[in-house]
Design an enzyme around this catalytic site. Structure first.
Site, PDB file in Angstrom:
ATOM      1  N   GLU A   1       8.498   8.538 -16.768  1.00 42.28           N
ATOM      2  CA  GLU A   1       7.089   8.897 -17.006  1.00 42.28           C
ATOM      3  C   GLU A   1       6.632   8.446 -18.391  1.00 42.28           C
ATOM      4  O   GLU A   1       5.491   8.015 -18.574  1.00 42.28           O
ATOM      5  CB  GLU A   1       6.904  10.405 -16.869  1.00 42.28           C
ATOM      6  CG  GLU A   1       7.145  10.901 -15.453  1.00 42.28           C
ATOM      7  CD  GLU A   1       7.303  12.412 -15.432  1.00 42.28           C
ATOM      8  OE1 GLU A   1       6.336  13.090 -15.105  1.00 42.28           O
ATOM      9  OE2 GLU A   1       8.400  12.902 -15.766  1.00 42.28           O
TER      10      GLU A   1
ATOM     11  N   SER B   1      13.445  21.731 -16.809  1.00 42.96           N
ATOM     12  CA  SER B   1      12.196  22.471 -16.991  1.00 42.96           C
ATOM     13  C   SER B   1      12.506  23.760 -17.722  1.00 42.96           C
ATOM     14  O   SER B   1      13.559  24.368 -17.519  1.00 42.96           O
ATOM     15  CB  SER B   1      11.564  22.761 -15.631  1.00 42.96           C
ATOM     16  OG  SER B   1      10.734  23.902 -15.706  1.00 42.96           O
TER      17      SER B   1
ATOM     18  N   LYS C   1      14.914  22.243 -11.756  1.00 44.36           N
ATOM     19  CA  LYS C   1      14.245  20.955 -11.953  1.00 44.36           C
ATOM     20  C   LYS C   1      15.122  19.922 -12.654  1.00 44.36           C
ATOM     21  O   LYS C   1      15.869  20.223 -13.566  1.00 44.36           O
ATOM     22  CB  LYS C   1      12.968  21.129 -12.780  1.00 44.36           C
ATOM     23  CG  LYS C   1      11.809  21.783 -12.066  1.00 44.36           C
ATOM     24  CD  LYS C   1      11.293  20.995 -10.860  1.00 44.36           C
ATOM     25  CE  LYS C   1      10.606  19.718 -11.250  1.00 44.36           C
ATOM     26  NZ  LYS C   1       9.195  19.875 -11.539  1.00 44.36           N
TER      27      LYS C   1
ATOM     28  N   HIS D   1       0.841  -1.220   0.000  1.00 42.84           N
ATOM     29  CA  HIS D   1       0.000   0.000   0.000  1.00 42.84           C
ATOM     30  C   HIS D   1       0.870   1.262   0.000  1.00 42.84           C
ATOM     31  O   HIS D   1       0.437   2.307   0.488  1.00 42.84           O
ATOM     32  CB  HIS D   1      -0.952   0.031   1.200  1.00 42.84           C
ATOM     33  CG  HIS D   1      -1.719  -1.238   1.398  1.00 42.84           C
ATOM     34  ND1 HIS D   1      -2.965  -1.462   0.872  1.00 42.84           N
ATOM     35  CD2 HIS D   1      -1.384  -2.379   2.050  1.00 42.84           C
ATOM     36  CE1 HIS D   1      -3.380  -2.686   1.207  1.00 42.84           C
ATOM     37  NE2 HIS D   1      -2.433  -3.252   1.911  1.00 42.84           N
TER      38      HIS D   1
END
Ligand code: ARG
Length: 477
Positions: free
Chosen positions: A298, A285, A291, A164
């Site tokens: 992803e 970024s 960043k 979980h």
């Protein structure tokens, strides 16, 4: 157009038609823009078919030699790009027949005897996929290798094991990484299993009913590297199970890559801080100078969605189709090609990210005991002392609640406090409250103990080698 003679030179039909297809129909029909990638397989199948026609006495020695020579020449021209499809070539088969006619004149028209685009296209797609499934298996094995190498470096590194996404029990980081490897090795195994069923040759089924010409389906199947010819000519041209099954394998690979990707996303957050991607595999970024983004992970996660969609799409295309060939089946190719293209992009990128990532061992190790992750060890200790598990669970649960309130760890509670929680909670339970002890104790087969992980590494390495042997056997055959 009055007759076949005057019909557009690239079309494979037209004898019975008095008019050319409407522009809108031609535009709908054309598939050469995507099926051109089957050209090399179509030419291979054509050579095998030419030999079978010769065996049947339908091409003499000289004609066969001319035919094979022209097909080789055409294959070379396709490879160099000297021969390209035109948009009025309806599909790859039409384009290549044009190429053959340009080289051989009327003799080129003999090759079509006894075959149809229906058995041709089913054969070409199988040949294409049998090649590419091996390529993808090779890339999967490269990723397995990369994950296994990192697992080997961290075979005994204590890490939080989660359920979980909450701290559950400590595990070794190597054990965790190898869990992904097992999933990917099953994918390689699925490729091999898929190939066993895909190794059936449709060529010779013609449009659907076979041929009245004395062709030899066994010879043609063997020449194209198939195990056997299709046992039923109707099934041969209607069956797209091999494409669906391939898409299932690809979709599941996508799902596995997505799960690896998701973990990389988590691990590289400042909240986790377990790993950092190498600059070469991270992105920045356009607005936030600080960043460092895990786009590679992803995209691995995101692209799995389209492959799952292709699987569902092809199943929907096939559902309800009457036997035998229907033009709907032309819709089988783009999803399959896109699945191949997608995986061949994702796999090496993810492998590179894994190979080069920096693992922050101290952060991982420090997190291993958090979240009272040794509570199960305490309860199992009590079980070994004869306490029923139900009572042990309850007693340790109360100990956890106390520690949570006073912000201490399980071992830091005084003897008196322990006994006041429950008489079964004897202070010697502290002996099992170490992460290294908890890990070493899980030494059964398949467990997370460092010794087991080392044994697992050897097994995995053996499976990777077996996969590689399968991939290379094809290349050298
Ligand atoms: N381009 C077609 C396909 O991909 C080839 C088969 C066409 N057959 C036919 N009878 N129209 O399925």
């Amino acid at each position: 157009m009055a007759d076949g003679e005057t019909s557009a030179p690239t079309r494979l039909w037209g004898g019975r038609f008095t008019a050319s297809p409407a522009e809108a129909l031609a535009a709908l029909s054309v598939s050469v823009q995507f099926d051109w990638r089957l050209a090399e397989y179509d030419l291979r199948a054509s050579k095998a078919h030419a030999r079978v026609l010769h065996g049947a006495g339908l091409l003499d020695e000289r004609e066969l030699a001319l035919m094979l020579g022209a097909l080789d020449e055409l294959a070379a021209a396709v490879r160099t790009g000297a021969f390209r499809p035109q948009i009025d070539d309806e599909d790859v088969h039409t384009a290549l027949e044009r190429g053959l006619l340009e080289r051989l004149g009327a003799l080129g028209g003999k090759l079509r005897a006894g075959r149809s685009r229906n058995d041709q296209v089913a054969t070409d797609l199988r040949l294409y996929l049998r090649d590419h499934v091996r390529f993808l298996a090779g890339q999967l094995l490269d990723l397995c290798q990369a994950l296994t190498a990192v697992a080997g470096e961290h075979a005994d590194l204590p890490a939080p094991g989660m359920t979980h996404l909450q701290h559950a029990q400590p595990v070794t980081f190597g054990h965790h990484l190898l869990a992904h490897v097992h999933a990917l090795l099953r994918d390689v195994d699925r490729c091999r299993d898929w190939d066993r069923r895909a190794a059936v040759c449709p060529l010779g089924a013609g449009a659907l009913a076979g041929s009245s010409l004395p062709l030899d389906p066994h010879t043609v199947a063997a020449e194209l590297g198939f195990d056997a010819p299709a046992a039923n000519s109707i099934d041969a041209v209607s069956d797209r199970d091999f494409a669906v099954e391939f898409l299932f394998v690809a979709a599941l690979v996508g799902v596995h890559l997505s799960r690896v990707g998701e973990e990389l996303v988590l691990w590289t957050t400042s909240e986790f801080g377990w790993a950092e991607l190498d600059d070469a595999f991270a992105t920045g970024s356009s607005i936030m100078p600080q960043k460092k983004n895990p786009d590679v992970a992803e995209l691995a996660r995101g692209k799995s969605g389209r492959i799952i969609g292709h699987l569902a799409g092809l199943l929907a295309t096939l559902k309800g189709l009457p036997l035998a060939y229907d033009r709907d089946l032309q819709e089988d190719k783009e999803p399959v090609f896109d699945a191949v293209d997608t995986l061949r992009l994702v796999l090496p990128a993810l492998r590179g990210a894994v190979e080069t990532m920096h693992v922050h061992t101290e952060r991982i190790e420090a997190a291993a005991p958090r979240g009272f992750s040794l509570a199960t060890d305490a309860a199992e200790y009590l079980v070994r002392q004869g306490v029923p598990f139900r009572e042990a669970h309850e007693a340790v649960g109360r100990l956890v609640a106390l520690c949570d309130r006073q912000e201490s760890s399980l071992g830091d509670v005084s003897d008196e406090q322990m006994l006041s929680i429950s008489p079964v909670l004897t202070p010697d339970v502290r002996a099992v409250l170490t992460v290294s002890g908890a890990l070493a104790a899980r030494s059964q087969y398949g467990g997370t103990a460092p010794a087991q992980v080392l044994a697992q590494l050897l097994d995995v390495q053996r499976d990777i080698e077996s996969g590689r042997a399968w991939v290379t056997a094809w290349a050298s055959s």
